[in-house]
Design a protein around this motif. Structure first.
Motif: not given
Ligand SMILES: [Zn+2]
Lengths: 249, 161
Positions: A139-140, A133-137, A41, A143, A129-130
Motif C-alpha cells: 500500500s505504501e 505486513y505485506h499489505l502495509k508495504h 515476502i 501511494i 499475521k504476515e
C-alpha cells in the motif's frame, strides 16, 4: 477430484506462483532494502504454499505431498489467479500486483480463521499475521509512486491499467466457491470483495490513481486456463525435478 | 525412564540456527512435550510460515535427544495457535540485546500507513535516537535499523501479532 482438494489448490497455487514471481527480483531489486523486502515476502508466500499444498496432498490421499504438487503438475492443473502469474514488469507493476493481491488476501484470511476446516483455519491464522505486513508495504509503495513524481505516477497508473482486467477473477463465485461457502469452509467472497474495494479506493485516492474505464475482464486461472506466462514460470520452477526426477538435497 | 522435565532441560541446549544465542525454548517455538508408550513427541510451531530454520530445528532436536539416548522421537509441526513475539521469553529478550539484536517493542498498528516505526533503543549504546532503514531485514523475523548516535546498524526483532 474432491472439492476441498481443489479449493486448497487454488489457495496454495496463488501463494506458490506469486512467491515465485517475487523471488525473480532476488538480486535485481531497485535498492538493497527492497530486494530484501521482496524476497522476504516471497519466502512467506512459499511457506504458505508449503502448508497449503501439503494439506491438499493429505486431502487428496494419493500420496502426493506439497513438493510433488508444486513441481510435478502440468500447467492446466494449476489453479492460481491470472493476476499472480503476470510478469514482474517494472517495479510499479510488481507493487500494484502485490497490492491488489494483498488487499484480497487479508480479508480472506481474516474470515478463514473461522473456517469449519480446522487446518485451513490454522493456516489462515498463521498467514494473516504476515499478510498484514505485506499489505502495509505494498500500500505504501502504491501511494509513494502514485503520489510521487510525474514519471512514477505515469508508471503506477499504467500498471493499474494493465492489471485491472485480472481483478474480477478474484471474486468469481463458481460452483466450487459456493459449495465451499455453503459448507462453512471458505468465506463469503462478496464480503471480501467489499473489503477489497474499500482498501483499493482508499489507497488509490491517496495515490491519485484512477480505476480504468475499460471494462474488459479476463479470467480462467481458477479452471486451469492460464495466460502464456505460466508455462515459462513452470519451466523454471520445475526444472530440477523434471531433469533429475526424485532428486533431493 | 526419562522425565518430561529432563526433556525440557535438554531442549534448552538446542539453539535457533539463525540466532544461535537463543534456545528453541527462549524463542517460544516448543509448544509441548508428550511422553507416551516409549515415544517422545515434541510439538513445535514456526515463527513465520516460510521460516527456513524449522527443518534444521527439527533435526537438531532429534539429534540432541539421540545424544542423550532418547531414540524414539517424533517432531510435529503445528500452526495454531500461531506464534507471536509475546512468546519470546524474558531471558530470550535479554540474550538478544546482549547479542546486538533489539528485542520486539510494542506493536504498531499495521493498518495505519506511513505510521512512525516503533522507537527501538540501540542495543550497542542504548540511545533512543535510532531510525528504521527497512521494515524487512536479514531474516523474516527482523527489521533493519541504524543508530543515529553511534551509527551502528542493527537488527530489530520485529513484533508479530
Ligand atoms: Zn547506538
Amino acid at each position: 477430484m474432491s472439492s476441498l482438494f481443489e479449493y486448497t489448490l487454488r489457495l496454495g497455487d496463488d501463494s506458490l506462483i506469486l512467491g515465485h514471481r517475487l523471488s525473480e527480483w532476488c538480486g535485481h531489486g531497485p535498492v538493497l532494502e527492497e530486494d530484501i523486502a521482496m524476497t522476504n515476502i516471497a519466502l512467506d508466500l512459499v511457506g504458505q504454499a508449503t502448508s497449503l499444498l501439503n494439506y491438499a496432498g493429505e486431502v487428496e490421499g494419493k500420496e502426493r505431498d506439497g513438493d510433488s504438487l508444486a513441481f510435478l503438475r502440468f500447467d492446466r492443473e494449476y489453479k492460481n489467479l491470472l493476476l499472480v502469474e503476470q510478469p514482474n514488469g517494472d517495479f510499479a507493476i510488481t507493487m500494484v500486483r502485490q497490492f491488489l493481491f494483498d488487499a484480497y488476501r487479508k480479508p480472506l484470511f481474516e474470515r478463514m480463521q473461522n473456517s469449519k476446516d480446522t487446518m485451513l483455519a490454522s493456516i489462515a491464522e498463521k498467514s494473516l499475521k504476515e499478510t498484514r505486513y505485506h499489505l502495509k508495504h505494498s500500500s505504501e509503495w502504491v501511494i509513494r509512486m502514485g503520489d510521487g513524481t510525474e514519471e512514477s505516477n505515469r508508471r503506477a497508473q499504467e500498471a493499474v491499467n494493465t492489471l485491472w482486467r485480472y481483478t474480477s477473477e478474484l471474486f468469481i463465485i463458481d460452483e466450487l466457491e459456493s459449495k465451499m461457502a455453503d459448507q462453512g469452509i471458505s468465506p463469503n467472497l462478496m464480503e471480501i470483495e467489499d473489503d477489497w474495494k474499500k482498501t483499493v479506493d482508499a489507497v488509490f485516492k491517496e495515490a491519485t490513481l484512477t480505476i480504468p474505464k475499460n471494462n474488459w475482464k479476463q479470467s480462467g486461472g481458477r479452471n486451469g486456463m492460464h495466460s502464456e506466462h505460466l508455462g515459462y514460470i513452470l519451466t523454471e520452477l520445475q526444472y530440477m525435478q523434471r531433469a533429475y526426477p526424485n532428486m533431493k538435497w | 525412564m526419562v522425565s518430561e522435565k529432563e526433556i525440557w532441560q535438554l531442549l534448552e541446549q538446542v539453539s535457533d540456527p539463525e540466532i544461535p544465542v537463543l534456545s528453541v525454548i527462549d524463542l517460544g517455538v516448543v509448544r509441548g512435550v508428550i511422553l507416551e508408550k516409549g515415544m517422545c513427541k515434541i510439538i513445535i510451531t514456526p515463527t513465520y510460515s516460510g521460516c527456513p530454520a524449522m527443518k534444521t530445528i527439527e533435526e537438531d532436536i532429534i539429534l540432541k535427544l539421540k545424544e542423550n539416548n532418547i531414540n524414539h522421537v517424533k517432531v510435529d509441526l503445528v500452526l495454531s495457535p500461531a506464534w507471536t513475539t509475546d512468546w519470546l521469553s524474558e531471558n530470550g529478550r535479554d540474550k538478544l540485546r546482549e547479542y546486538g539484536i533489539a528485542p520486539p517493542e510494542n506493536e504498531i498498528d499495521k493498518s495505519v500507513l506511513f505510521a512512525d516505526p516503533p522507537k527501538v533503543p540501540c542495543p550497542q549504546c542504548g540511545s533512543k535516537n535510532t531510525r528504521m532503514v527497512s521494515l524487512f531485514g536479514s531474516t523474516a523475523c527482523k527489521s533493519q535499523y541504524q543508530c543515529n548516535d553511534c551509527l551502528e546498524p542493527f537488527d530489530y526483532f520485529k513484533c508479530l501479532k
